[in-house]
Scaffold this motif. Structure first.
Motif, PDB file in Angstrom:
ATOM      1  N   SER A  24       6.299  95.917 -98.081  1.00  0.00           N
ATOM      2  CA  SER A  24       7.457  96.614 -97.514  1.00  0.00           C
ATOM      3  C   SER A  24       7.419  96.588 -95.981  1.00  0.00           C
ATOM      4  CB  SER A  24       7.495  98.068 -98.001  1.00  0.00           C
ATOM      5  OG  SER A  24       7.746  98.121 -99.396  1.00  0.00           O
ATOM      6  N   HIS A  25       6.236  96.885 -95.397  1.00  0.00           N
ATOM      7  CA  HIS A  25       6.126  96.829 -93.925  1.00  0.00           C
ATOM      8  C   HIS A  25       6.562  95.463 -93.413  1.00  0.00           C
ATOM      9  CE1 HIS A  25       4.062 100.507 -92.832  1.00  0.00           C
ATOM     10  NE2 HIS A  25       3.027 100.280 -93.625  1.00  0.00           N
ATOM     11  N   ARG A  26       6.008  94.416 -94.033  1.00  0.00           N
ATOM     12  CA  ARG A  26       6.268  93.055 -93.549  1.00  0.00           C
ATOM     13  C   ARG A  26       7.728  92.664 -93.764  1.00  0.00           C
ATOM     14  NH1 ARG A  26       1.005  93.876 -94.713  1.00  0.00           N
ATOM     15  NH2 ARG A  26      -0.616  92.534 -93.801  1.00  0.00           N
ATOM     16  N   SER A  27       8.333  93.155 -94.865  1.00  0.00           N
ATOM     17  CA  SER A  27       9.745  92.849 -95.137  1.00  0.00           C
ATOM     18  C   SER A  27      10.622  93.322 -93.980  1.00  0.00           C
ATOM     19  CB  SER A  27      10.221  93.556 -96.408  1.00  0.00           C
ATOM     20  OG  SER A  27       9.475  93.139 -97.511  1.00  0.00           O
ATOM     21  N   LEU A  28      10.271  94.475 -93.431  1.00  0.00           N
ATOM     22  CA  LEU A  28      11.060  95.018 -92.319  1.00  0.00           C
ATOM     23  C   LEU A  28      10.696  94.331 -91.001  1.00  0.00           C
ATOM     24  CD1 LEU A  28      10.795  98.772 -93.350  1.00  0.00           C
ATOM     25  CD2 LEU A  28      12.912  97.437 -93.272  1.00  0.00           C
ATOM     26  N   LEU A  29       9.403  94.133 -90.770  1.00  0.00           N
ATOM     27  CA  LEU A  29       8.974  93.571 -89.475  1.00  0.00           C
ATOM     28  C   LEU A  29       9.496  92.148 -89.276  1.00  0.00           C
ATOM     29  CD1 LEU A  29       5.316  94.944 -89.312  1.00  0.00           C
ATOM     30  CD2 LEU A  29       7.256  95.630 -87.863  1.00  0.00           C
ATOM     31  N   LEU A  30       9.646  91.405 -90.359  1.00  0.00           N
ATOM     32  CA  LEU A  30      10.133  90.021 -90.233  1.00  0.00           C
ATOM     33  C   LEU A  30      11.541  89.975 -89.638  1.00  0.00           C
ATOM     34  CD1 LEU A  30       8.777  88.350 -93.493  1.00  0.00           C
ATOM     35  CD2 LEU A  30       8.184  87.759 -91.135  1.00  0.00           C
ATOM     36  N   SER A  31      12.260  91.101 -89.715  1.00  0.00           N
ATOM     37  CA  SER A  31      13.627  91.123 -89.165  1.00  0.00           C
ATOM     38  C   SER A  31      13.625  90.926 -87.651  1.00  0.00           C
ATOM     39  CB  SER A  31      14.320  92.438 -89.514  1.00  0.00           C
ATOM     40  OG  SER A  31      13.657  93.510 -88.853  1.00  0.00           O
ATOM     41  N   LEU A  32      12.512  91.206 -86.999  1.00  0.00           N
ATOM     42  CA  LEU A  32      12.455  91.018 -85.544  1.00  0.00           C
ATOM     43  C   LEU A  32      12.457  89.531 -85.205  1.00  0.00           C
ATOM     44  CD1 LEU A  32       9.732  93.683 -84.669  1.00  0.00           C
ATOM     45  CD2 LEU A  32      12.214  93.940 -84.556  1.00  0.00           C
ATOM     46  N   MET A  50       8.848 104.073 -93.667  1.00  0.00           N
ATOM     47  CA  MET A  50       9.990 104.605 -92.919  1.00  0.00           C
ATOM     48  C   MET A  50       9.726 104.563 -91.409  1.00  0.00           C
ATOM     49  SD  MET A  50      12.442 105.065 -94.950  1.00  0.00           S
ATOM     50  CE  MET A  50      11.860 103.686 -95.907  1.00  0.00           C
ATOM     51  N   ALA A  51       8.459 104.671 -91.025  1.00  0.00           N
ATOM     52  CA  ALA A  51       8.133 104.524 -89.597  1.00  0.00           C
ATOM     53  C   ALA A  51       8.438 103.093 -89.145  1.00  0.00           C
ATOM     54  CB  ALA A  51       6.664 104.867 -89.357  1.00  0.00           C
ATOM     55  N   THR A  52       8.176 102.124 -90.003  1.00  0.00           N
ATOM     56  CA  THR A  52       8.490 100.727 -89.670  1.00  0.00           C
ATOM     57  C   THR A  52      10.002 100.522 -89.605  1.00  0.00           C
ATOM     58  OG1 THR A  52       6.449 100.013 -90.706  1.00  0.00           O
ATOM     59  CG2 THR A  52       8.115  98.332 -90.394  1.00  0.00           C
ATOM     60  N   TYR A  53      10.699 101.156 -90.532  1.00  0.00           N
ATOM     61  CA  TYR A  53      12.171 101.095 -90.559  1.00  0.00           C
ATOM     62  C   TYR A  53      12.722 101.586 -89.213  1.00  0.00           C
ATOM     63  CZ  TYR A  53      16.694 101.816 -93.080  1.00  0.00           C
ATOM     64  OH  TYR A  53      17.989 101.776 -93.546  1.00  0.00           O
ATOM     65  N   ARG A  54      12.189 102.726 -88.746  1.00  0.00           N
ATOM     66  CA  ARG A  54      12.679 103.279 -87.468  1.00  0.00           C
ATOM     67  C   ARG A  54      12.304 102.372 -86.302  1.00  0.00           C
ATOM     68  NH1 ARG A  54      11.208 108.003 -90.184  1.00  0.00           N
ATOM     69  NH2 ARG A  54       9.152 108.008 -89.219  1.00  0.00           N
ATOM     70  N   LEU A  55      11.118 101.768 -86.377  1.00  0.00           N
ATOM     71  CA  LEU A  55      10.703 100.876 -85.280  1.00  0.00           C
ATOM     72  C   LEU A  55      11.669  99.701 -85.156  1.00  0.00           C
ATOM     73  CD1 LEU A  55       7.293  99.620 -84.095  1.00  0.00           C
ATOM     74  CD2 LEU A  55       8.930  97.918 -84.877  1.00  0.00           C
ATOM     75  N   ASN A  62      19.838  95.803 -87.364  1.00  0.00           N
ATOM     76  CA  ASN A  62      20.887  96.500 -88.089  1.00  0.00           C
ATOM     77  C   ASN A  62      20.560  96.479 -89.588  1.00  0.00           C
ATOM     78  OD1 ASN A  62      23.284  97.560 -88.856  1.00  0.00           O
ATOM     79  ND2 ASN A  62      24.523  96.163 -87.588  1.00  0.00           N
ATOM     80  N   ILE A  63      20.379  97.675 -90.163  1.00  0.00           N
ATOM     81  CA  ILE A  63      20.037  97.759 -91.599  1.00  0.00           C
ATOM     82  C   ILE A  63      21.132  98.540 -92.315  1.00  0.00           C
ATOM     83  CG2 ILE A  63      18.300  98.483 -93.302  1.00  0.00           C
ATOM     84  CD1 ILE A  63      16.222  98.481 -91.105  1.00  0.00           C
ATOM     85  N   THR A  64      21.602  98.002 -93.418  1.00  0.00           N
ATOM     86  CA  THR A  64      22.593  98.723 -94.228  1.00  0.00           C
ATOM     87  C   THR A  64      21.965  99.038 -95.575  1.00  0.00           C
ATOM     88  OG1 THR A  64      24.214  97.225 -93.270  1.00  0.00           O
ATOM     89  CG2 THR A  64      24.986  98.611 -95.056  1.00  0.00           C
ATOM     90  N   SER A  65      22.114 100.311 -95.998  1.00  0.00           N
ATOM     91  CA  SER A  65      21.599 100.691 -97.328  1.00  0.00           C
ATOM     92  C   SER A  65      22.713 100.546 -98.342  1.00  0.00           C
ATOM     93  CB  SER A  65      21.132 102.142 -97.325  1.00  0.00           C
ATOM     94  OG  SER A  65      20.046 102.256 -96.464  1.00  0.00           O
ATOM     95  N   LEU A  66      22.459  99.825 -99.406  1.00  0.00           N
ATOM     96  CA  LEU A  66      23.457  99.669-100.460  1.00  0.00           C
ATOM     97  C   LEU A  66      23.207 100.737-101.531  1.00  0.00           C
ATOM     98  CD1 LEU A  66      23.195  95.759-100.633  1.00  0.00           C
ATOM     99  CD2 LEU A  66      24.671  97.163 -99.188  1.00  0.00           C
ATOM    100  N   ASP A  67      24.197 100.945-102.398  1.00  0.00           N
ATOM    101  CA  ASP A  67      24.149 102.047-103.365  1.00  0.00           C
ATOM    102  C   ASP A  67      22.934 102.007-104.283  1.00  0.00           C
ATOM    103  OD1 ASP A  67      26.356 103.096-102.345  1.00  0.00           O
ATOM    104  OD2 ASP A  67      27.747 102.318-103.875  1.00  0.00           O
ATOM    105  N   ASP A  68      22.512 100.804-104.677  1.00  0.00           N
ATOM    106  CA  ASP A  68      21.422 100.706-105.653  1.00  0.00           C
ATOM    107  C   ASP A  68      20.043 100.795-105.002  1.00  0.00           C
ATOM    108  OD1 ASP A  68      21.475  98.398-104.261  1.00  0.00           O
ATOM    109  OD2 ASP A  68      21.420  97.051-105.987  1.00  0.00           O
ATOM    110  N   GLY A  69      19.986 101.177-103.722  1.00  0.00           N
ATOM    111  CA  GLY A  69      18.689 101.311-103.062  1.00  0.00           C
ATOM    112  C   GLY A  69      18.264 100.031-102.342  1.00  0.00           C
TER     113      GLY A  69
END
Ligand code: S3P
Length: 438
Positions: A24-32, A50-55, A62-69
């Motif tokens: 999960s951490h890496r999934s978010l960090l790769l967005s950089l 969630m700390a990575t999400y905020r970073l 830009n992150i969008t949350s869809l209905d199914d999570g």
């Protein structure tokens, strides 16, 4: 926060656990780094993640949350925005170390990273030293070893680096920095560690390769453009381990579905099996596994630190299971445990002692000689030192031994396993939150 955890009759269940924290951490960090948009299915909502999400959001993602999570992310392709404030990594060692590598080559921006009291005690020189060799500018307390860290984005050059400790965090930090450095960066490891970074970079099209040379893996990475791809995050084996353990040490059967059992994450399964655990492990058709555990007669076990990286995070729950075995178990070669969210040699031993388990410390590990008390008697008190894995181990042991345990720092469970309390109730236990003072 203090909580009282109370045992009930264990109820057999099929359950699932949140997405793997490392992935999960890496999934978010790769967005950089990545260009294009992608979706992440099954991201963990653990506090660390969630700390990575905020970073990444603070750096302009830009992150969008869809209905199914599911979440949908637009990658920045390295065009990060300098954050307007200090970045708080919370309790996450993985985040501060991986981000140090990622941000070091981001020229033109300065980043200040800090975290909770545990993070501000943990060694950062293991990543800062090799990154400085690449030309990184990193300041911190204790001559640059302790957070808060200030990272001034700089031009980096490649290095060849042999890991002095078996650490996926250090390996990943250097590989991420290498993606923004001139030349070919090589990391050599003689003890394998989890390979999520290499696998995920490969899936995003990075110029990365691994070759076996003698008794070492050499991982090479060069500057490359990353192209985003959807990511499916599998169930976290480190979280599953607690409920698999519950099945082994109570009179019930627990099944945990969809668990990642890739390289260097499955060591606890081998140790449980060596102890005599009744485990059924069946492929789930999506590359992951459904694991069923049943009440088992367990023997003691000895480990010498070989392949320790494959079970290092599970030592508290493995030692907890060992408390209910015949014979003396010994776990050695685990000095790294002293540098986790707490000094886990100390906190595991003091947690077990609160349950009248005979056990003790070695400099590099611990022994566990078994439970010597009477079942279900009195209320015990455990100070989890805000370490999630100590708090959850204490809760699982309470289910096996009966009675109640007051656990200080129990709120730490959401660091990695936000659904732990709900699942604990679903298998017959109870949790009462006592107070907000910790
Ligand atoms: C992690 C690597 C391991 C592990 C930690 C997560 C990762 O730490 O203990 O929980 O996601 O890379 P080290 O790299 O310090 O061994």
């Amino acid at each position: 926060m203090k909580a009282t955890v109370t045992a009930g009759r264990a109820i057999g269940r099929r359950l699932s656990v949140p997405g793997d924290k490392s992935i999960s951490h890496r999934s978010l960090l790769l967005s950089l780094l990545a260009e294009g948009s992608y979706r992440v299915f099954g991201l963990s909502s653990a506090d660390d993640v969630m700390a990575t999400y905020r970073l990444v959001e603070a750096l302009g993602v830009n992150i969008t949350s869809l209905d199914d999570g599911t979440i949908s992310i637009v990658g920045l392709g390295r065009e990060v925005r300098e954050p307007q404030d200090v970045i708080d990594v919370g309790n996450s060692g993985t985040l501060i170390r991986l981000a140090s590598g990622l941000l070091s080559p981001m020229e033109g921006s300065t980043f200040i990273l800090t975290g909770d009291a545990s993070i501000r005690r943990r060694p950062m020189a293991r990543v800062a030293d090799p990154l400085r060799k690449m030309g990184a500018t990193i300041y911190g307390r204790d001559s640059g070893n302790l957070a808060p860290l200030a990272i001034v984005g700089s031009r980096l050059r490649s290095i060849e680096y042999r890991l002095p400790v078996a650490s996926a965090q250090v390996k990943s930090a250097i590989l991420f920095a290498g993606l923004g450095a001139e030349g070919t960066t090589v990391v050599e490891e003689s003890e394998p560690t989890r390979s999520h970074t290499e696998e995920m970079l490969r899936a995003f099209g990075a110029d990365i390769s691994t070759e076996r040379v003698g008794d070492r893996d050499r991982i090479s990475v060069r500057q490359s453009i990353l192209n985003a791809n959807d990511i499916h995050v599998p169930g976290d084996p480190s979280s599953a381990a607690f409920y698999i353990a519950l099945g082994l040490i109570t009179n019930t059967e627990i099944a945990v579905d969809g668990i990642y059992l890739g390289p260097q994450r499955d060591g606890f399964v081998d140790i449980f099996k060596e102890m005599g655990a009744k485990l059924d492990i069946v492929p789930d058709g999506n590359g992951n596994y459904n694991i069923t555990s049943r009440s088992s007669y367990l023997n003691s076990v000895t480990t010498d630190g070989r392949d320790a990286a494959s079970y290092i995070d599970e030592v508290p729950i493995i030692a907890t299971v060992a408390a209910l075995c015949g014979g003396v178990s010994e776990f050695r070669g685990l000095k790294e445990l002293r540098h986790k969210e707490s000094d886990r040699i100390k906190t595991t031993v003091s947690m077990l002692k609160a349950f009248e388990v005979e056990c003790g410390e070695y400099e590099d590990g611990l022994y566990v000689a078994g439970f010597k008390g009477s079942q279900g008697s009195g209320v015990r008190f455990v100070d989890a030192q805000f370490d999630h894995r100590i708090a959850m181990s204490a809760a699982i042991l309470t289910m096996a031994l009966g009675g109640s345990t007051v656990i200080d720092g129990f709120d730490a469970v959401s660091t990695s396993f936000p659904t732990f309390i709900d699942l604990f109730r679903s298998v017959g236990g109870d949790v009462t939150i006592e107070s907000s003072a910790s």
